[in-house]
Design an enzyme around this catalytic site. Structure first.
Site, PDB file in Angstrom:
ATOM      1  N   LYS A   1       0.807  -1.221   0.000  1.00 33.51           N
ATOM      2  CA  LYS A   1       0.000   0.000   0.000  1.00 33.51           C
ATOM      3  C   LYS A   1       0.838   1.268   0.000  1.00 33.51           C
ATOM      4  O   LYS A   1       0.384   2.323  -0.432  1.00 33.51           O
ATOM      5  CB  LYS A   1      -0.945   0.022   1.214  1.00 33.51           C
ATOM      6  CG  LYS A   1      -2.125  -0.916   1.081  1.00 33.51           C
ATOM      7  CD  LYS A   1      -3.200  -0.531   2.089  1.00 33.51           C
ATOM      8  CE  LYS A   1      -4.426  -1.425   1.950  1.00 33.51           C
ATOM      9  NZ  LYS A   1      -5.433  -1.126   2.960  1.00 33.51           N
TER      10      LYS A   1
ATOM     11  N   LYS B   1      -5.864 -10.234  -6.091  1.00 37.53           N
ATOM     12  CA  LYS B   1      -7.062 -10.565  -5.295  1.00 37.53           C
ATOM     13  C   LYS B   1      -8.174  -9.557  -5.582  1.00 37.53           C
ATOM     14  O   LYS B   1      -7.907  -8.392  -5.878  1.00 37.53           O
ATOM     15  CB  LYS B   1      -6.722 -10.624  -3.802  1.00 37.53           C
ATOM     16  CG  LYS B   1      -6.443  -9.290  -3.188  1.00 37.53           C
ATOM     17  CD  LYS B   1      -6.266  -9.352  -1.685  1.00 37.53           C
ATOM     18  CE  LYS B   1      -6.013  -7.933  -1.204  1.00 37.53           C
ATOM     19  NZ  LYS B   1      -5.602  -7.761   0.145  1.00 37.53           N
TER      20      LYS B   1
ATOM     21  N   LYS C   1     -11.723  -4.009  -2.927  1.00 39.32           N
ATOM     22  CA  LYS C   1     -12.579  -2.838  -3.045  1.00 39.32           C
ATOM     23  C   LYS C   1     -11.805  -1.654  -3.613  1.00 39.32           C
ATOM     24  O   LYS C   1     -12.398  -0.730  -4.147  1.00 39.32           O
ATOM     25  CB  LYS C   1     -13.164  -2.468  -1.675  1.00 39.32           C
ATOM     26  CG  LYS C   1     -14.372  -3.314  -1.313  1.00 39.32           C
ATOM     27  CD  LYS C   1     -14.900  -2.992   0.071  1.00 39.32           C
ATOM     28  CE  LYS C   1     -14.104  -3.682   1.147  1.00 39.32           C
ATOM     29  NZ  LYS C   1     -14.659  -3.510   2.503  1.00 39.32           N
TER      30      LYS C   1
END
Ligand code: AMP
Ligand code: TRP
Length: 330
Positions: A112, A194, A197
């Protein structure tokens, strides 16, 4: 025997997707009882920049998704993290026994923060400490999660063991549990990533609010390979493997059984079959989410009452931790 205590959480980033459901939420519903705690991680959701309005929407949509996916009819405690201040307090205590090295090794932080570099927030870095606090505050025995949370739960265990060792028996040492199939649902457009969202495009992500046509379209357009008939090869043919796993998870059967069932099917027919399975799963959940959006009173009442139930136990455990560390009453 005392009942098993369970805690798990989901980031408050909006309507849950099929991966959230098959990887986590479905097993939460299966295990739900009055000693299970399911948390909307709204403090985790602000570790990347968020407009207040979008955060509020995401938080509501997450809560509506959890209740509609089956938790509504159970006695589970469903609450928002930010409403129970004990989470951030315990996180501070745990932060003092966590090393920088441990946090630097977290693959989610690395992924991230990659594009953000120096501008990544300190919250993104200390995110796993808050997650450990979430778990340890409820004396959780088990933490049902998808595969991507493995490392975070391992850290929570390490911190519990370390704290107990230094300050005396304080926390239960939790274990992570994973569903037998569906622990890692992949993006339909990018089957090596994966389902998430935060994906750039929603085309490969099936949301619990998607209508029948949208679901069918997403499966029809799912990325496959140059073969024509279904066969299982997780590394060589990840798109088809993902859809076989989705079918197995929805049907609650072992992957081997789904492989046998669908081997040799033409891709078009197979995709429609998996889409139908998912449509039947999502339709009732979608219906209830729409009702909550229309009239939110029941959701508000449930979350309000459950926050009090959560606070009841969290405050006791925090008191115990403060006492043992030397921060008890004068
Ligand atoms: P998140 O939306 O990242 O907060 O995830 C909430 C829960 O869903 C966690 O237990 C995750 O491990 C699980 N989860 C998230 N994405 C997936 C996925 N693609 N497949 C299976 N489980 C997932
Ligand atoms: N970090 C988890 C995720 O992204 C969400 C979460 C927050 C969580 N607190 C938790 C999961 C405690 C399990 C236990 O999926």
């Amino acid at each position: 025997m005392a009942s098993i205590r369970i805690l798990s959480g989901i980031q408050a980033t909006g309507t849950p997707h099929l991966g959230n459901y098959l990887g986590a939420i479905r097993s939460w519903v299966q295990h739900a009882s009055s000693s299970t705690y399911f948390m909307i991680a709204d403090l985790h959701a602000i570790t990347v920049p968020k407009e207040p309005e979008l955060l509020a929407q995401g938080r509501f949509a997450t809560a509506a998704g959890l209740l509609s996916a089956g938790l509504e009819a159970t006695s589970a405690v469903v609450f928002a993290q930010s409403v129970v201040p004990e989470h951030t307090q315990l996180a501070w205590l745990l932060g003092s026994i966590t090393s920088m090295g441990e946090l630097q090794r977290m693959t989610q932080f690395k992924a991230k923060s990659e594009s953000l570099q120096e501008t990544a927030s300190a919250g993104l870095f200390t995110y796993p400490i808050l997650q450990a606090a979430d778990i340890l505050l409820y004396d959780a025995d088990q933490v049902p999660v998808g595969d991507d949370q493995r490392q975070h739960i391992e850290l929570a265990r390490d911190l519990a063991i370390r704290f107990n060792h230094r300050f005396g028996d304080t926390f239960k040492v939790p274990v992570a549990t994973f569903p037998p199939v569906g622990a890692r649902v992949m993006d339909l457009q990018e089957p090596r990533a994966k389902m998430s969202k935060s994906a750039k495009s929603r085309r490969g992500v099936v949301l619990l609010t998607d209508d029948d046509t949208a679901i069918q379209r997403k499966f029809r357009r799912a990325v496959t390979d140059s073969h024509e008939e279904v066969g299982y090869d997780a590394s060589g043919r990840p798109g088809i493997a993902n859809m076989i796993e989705i079918a197995a998870a929805v049907r609650t059967e072992p992957v081997e059984q789904a492989i046998e069932r669908y081997s040799g099917w033409k891709y078009g027919k197979f995709k429609d079959e998996v889409a139908d399975l998912v449509i039947n799963l999502v339709a009732p959940i979608r219906g209830r989410i729409a009702e909550f959006q229309e009239s939110p009173q029941e959701l508000r009442a449930r979350l309000g009452a459950d926050a009090e139930r959560a606070t009841h136990i969290a405050s006791q455990v925090l008191r115990r931790a403060k006492q043992n560390i030397g921060l008890g009453e004068f």
